[in-house]
Design an enzyme around this catalytic site. Structure first.
Site, mmCIF file in Angstrom:
data_model
loop_
_atom_site.group_PDB
_atom_site.id
_atom_site.type_symbol
_atom_site.label_atom_id
_atom_site.label_comp_id
_atom_site.label_asym_id
_atom_site.label_seq_id
_atom_site.Cartn_x
_atom_site.Cartn_y
_atom_site.Cartn_z
ATOM 1 N N GLU A 271 -46.384 -101.547 82.513
ATOM 2 C CA GLU A 271 -45.425 -101.153 83.556
ATOM 3 C C GLU A 271 -44.537 -102.342 83.933
ATOM 4 O O GLU A 271 -44.555 -102.794 85.086
ATOM 5 C CB GLU A 271 -46.175 -100.714 84.826
ATOM 6 C CG GLU A 271 -47.162 -99.589 84.643
ATOM 7 C CD GLU A 271 -48.047 -99.364 85.870
ATOM 8 O OE1 GLU A 271 -48.559 -98.254 86.041
ATOM 9 O OE2 GLU A 271 -48.234 -100.321 86.650
ATOM 10 N N GLY A 273 -41.482 -104.542 85.206
ATOM 11 C CA GLY A 273 -40.339 -104.330 86.095
ATOM 12 C C GLY A 273 -39.411 -105.519 86.003
ATOM 13 O O GLY A 273 -38.377 -105.512 85.337
ATOM 14 N N ARG A 274 -39.829 -106.613 86.627
ATOM 15 C CA ARG A 274 -39.012 -107.815 86.740
ATOM 16 C C ARG A 274 -38.433 -108.296 85.400
ATOM 17 O O ARG A 274 -37.240 -108.580 85.284
ATOM 18 C CB ARG A 274 -39.883 -108.943 87.312
ATOM 19 C CG ARG A 274 -39.140 -110.231 87.589
ATOM 20 C CD ARG A 274 -40.126 -111.376 87.881
ATOM 21 N NE ARG A 274 -41.188 -111.038 88.773
ATOM 22 C CZ ARG A 274 -41.154 -111.187 90.113
ATOM 23 N NH1 ARG A 274 -40.112 -111.715 90.697
ATOM 24 N NH2 ARG A 274 -42.198 -110.823 90.852
ATOM 25 N N ARG A 310 -35.640 -112.456 98.708
ATOM 26 C CA ARG A 310 -36.661 -113.256 98.029
ATOM 27 C C ARG A 310 -36.731 -114.709 98.509
ATOM 28 O O ARG A 310 -37.824 -115.224 98.734
ATOM 29 C CB ARG A 310 -36.488 -113.199 96.504
ATOM 30 C CG ARG A 310 -36.553 -111.775 95.931
ATOM 31 C CD ARG A 310 -36.715 -111.735 94.416
ATOM 32 N NE ARG A 310 -38.045 -112.129 94.016
ATOM 33 C CZ ARG A 310 -38.374 -113.291 93.520
ATOM 34 N NH1 ARG A 310 -37.447 -114.189 93.281
ATOM 35 N NH2 ARG A 310 -39.620 -113.563 93.208
ATOM 36 N N CYS A 341 -28.712 -113.796 111.771
ATOM 37 C CA CYS A 341 -29.217 -114.613 112.877
ATOM 38 C C CYS A 341 -30.699 -114.914 112.703
ATOM 39 O O CYS A 341 -31.545 -114.419 113.464
ATOM 40 C CB CYS A 341 -28.979 -113.884 114.191
ATOM 41 S SG CYS A 341 -27.249 -113.490 114.386
ATOM 42 N N GLU A 342 -31.038 -115.649 111.688
ATOM 43 C CA GLU A 342 -32.413 -116.072 111.394
ATOM 44 C C GLU A 342 -32.318 -117.433 110.712
ATOM 45 O O GLU A 342 -31.519 -117.598 109.773
ATOM 46 C CB GLU A 342 -33.083 -115.122 110.383
ATOM 47 C CG GLU A 342 -33.336 -113.731 110.869
ATOM 48 C CD GLU A 342 -34.542 -113.600 111.781
ATOM 49 O OE1 GLU A 342 -35.414 -114.491 111.791
ATOM 50 O OE2 GLU A 342 -34.573 -112.598 112.512
ATOM 51 N N TYR A 370 -36.078 -106.788 92.316
ATOM 52 C CA TYR A 370 -36.470 -107.038 93.699
ATOM 53 C C TYR A 370 -35.329 -107.664 94.507
ATOM 54 O O TYR A 370 -35.552 -108.483 95.388
ATOM 55 C CB TYR A 370 -37.754 -107.901 93.751
ATOM 56 C CG TYR A 370 -38.868 -107.324 92.908
ATOM 57 C CD1 TYR A 370 -39.445 -106.113 93.270
ATOM 58 C CD2 TYR A 370 -39.305 -107.949 91.736
ATOM 59 C CE1 TYR A 370 -40.450 -105.553 92.495
ATOM 60 C CE2 TYR A 370 -40.302 -107.391 90.956
ATOM 61 C CZ TYR A 370 -40.874 -106.195 91.337
ATOM 62 O OH TYR A 370 -41.860 -105.639 90.570
#
Ligand code: LLP
Length: 411
Positions: A271, A273-274, A310, A341-342, A370
């Site tokens: 399976e 993905g990345r 990420r 604002c973080e 992702y």
């Protein structure tokens, strides 16, 4: 050269020979852009590496659920691995048959399991004893039976970021050995289930093949005792080279699995993905402001942690490059930040780039996996557009930027 499909020609960043900057005319950034050619390259490499093992592949939709990408992968013979009702419906919309879908997930709701039953998904990966009973009951209610793989937590250590390791003793994933053996010994209690597979996924972005090999050995010990188990699903985990360190390739993984699997007559499922999509995608962003603060040269861009989580979530490294390279310009050390604002809204720390001006475009690399799927509306920022560049260099929007109207209408 970044890869064969995404590279500079005469100092312009191009995808399949198409320069990106001219495409941006009147487009709102940030936007995701994918290379169909690179995805094809990755699928071909996967299929070639695992040919001698006779593996079948289900792309992990959680890595990228854009329909254009799903359709491309399905047309290349891949099935799809989904983890929610939403992903299941997206998979069906891409044209794949229910039979070609694997449904996994640690907390499937009754209605999601019912969707799996009514659409006849090929495999349900079970992670809980109660889930097994529920699926059996739902299949009975609909007068059908379902094929099942039991997800095994083999309690092995995978060499990866702790947030994406899934096969260790304290992970929430899978069934431990005792629970799994109990289910296999009581298979007759589930007349509407065919328990025919074991599923093991030890983690993502694996830096070596050891965890996978350990997981296989432990799964084989169990499979040997139950002849009805004819399939071993080893999940995903193949890494993408986000930096210059050496990473194991598909070929390395296949070679490490071969001696373990050869003596057994088990069908291998994967399976990934990345590794299929990460290096096919870039996030294009424009420079809004520059400022020097605390001795750091800050570049404020229009992309942020809401489009690409990420770096903020895992401290992940993504290379940043200019769309127009200028070898004659002096190189400056910059920290690239977004408008959210973080304090963790930092996309890249201390990267060397040619002297930047307001209005310049930058590309954040290796974001095809992702990236968009983890984007969100924090600070009420609309989700960005997604573009696809085909192998012939033609480009099109494959998902439009979310409009303010739809964003506000849902409030
Ligand atoms: N199968 C299962 C059961 C999985 O849990 C995953 C990923 C995959 C397959 C696909 O794994 P891949 O080939 O992509 O490594 N958001 C994180 C990654 C989370 C991975 C979750 N499971 C990140 O950005 O690194």
């Amino acid at each position: 050269m970044i890869n064969e499909s995404i590279r500079y020609y005469e100092d312009q960043l191009c995808v399949s020979g198409m320069a990106i900057q001219p495409l941006l005319h009147e487009q709102v950034t940030p936007l995701y852009l994918y290379s169909a050619e690179r995805i094809t390259h990755n699928v071909n490499a996967l299929q070639k590496a695992f040919a001698s093992l006779g593996a079948s592949f289900h792309f992990s939709v959680k890595a990228n659920s854009n329909l254009a990408i799903l359709r491309q992968l399905v047309s290349m013979g891949m099935g799809l691995d989904v983890v929610s009702g939403g992903e299941l419906l997206a998979a069906l919309k891409s044209g794949v048959s229910g039979e070609q879908i694997v449904f996994a997930g640690v907390g499937k709701t009754p209605s999601e399991l019912e969707l799996a039953v009514t659409h006849g998904v090929g495999w349900v990966n079970i992670e809980n004893v109660a889930e097994c009973h529920l699926l059996n009951q739902l299949a009975g209610k609909h007068g059908t039976s379902m094929r099942v793989a039991l997800r095994y937590n083999p309690e092995v250590q995978a060499n990866t970021h702790p947030n994406i390791a899934t096969g260790h003793k304290y992970a929430k994933f899978g069934l431990n050995r005792d629970a799994l053996l109990n289910l296999l010994n009581q298979a007759h209690a589930f007349p509407h289930l065919h328990i025919e597979g074991l599923h093991v996924h030890v983690g993502s972005q694996l830096e070596d093949t050891q965890g996978t090999q350990d997981g296989i050995r432990k799964a084989l010990e169990i499979a040997e005792q139950f002849p009805q188990i004819h399939t071993l699903n080893l999940g995903g985990g193949f890494p993408t080279a986000y930096d210059d360190r050496p990473y194991p390739t598909y070929h390395d993984f296949a070679q490490s699995m071969l001696p373990l699997l050869r003596p057994h007559n088990l069908h291998l499922m994967l399976e990934p993905g990345r590794s299929i999509v990460a290096d096919s995608g870039i996030l294009v962003t424009q420079v809004l402001y520059l400022k020097e603060q605390g001795g750091i040269n800050l570049v404020v861009v229009d992309a942020s942690m809401t489009e690409l989580m990420r770096p903020a979530l895992y401290g992940a490294h993504h290379q940043v490059v200019p769309l127009l390279n200028a070898p004659e310009k002096r190189r400056v050390r910059y920290t690239v930040v977004g408008p959210v604002c973080e304090s963790t809204d930092v996309l890249a720390k201390e990267v060397m780039l040619p002297d930047i001006q307001v209005g310049d475009y930058l590309a954040i690399l290796d974001v095809g996996a992702y990236g968009m799927v983890m984007s969100n509306n924090y600070n009420l920022r609309p989700r960005p557009a997604e573009w696809m560049v085909e192998a012939d260099g033609s480009a099109r929007v494959v998902r439009p930027r979310q409009s303010f109207e739809s964003l506000i209408a849902e409030l």
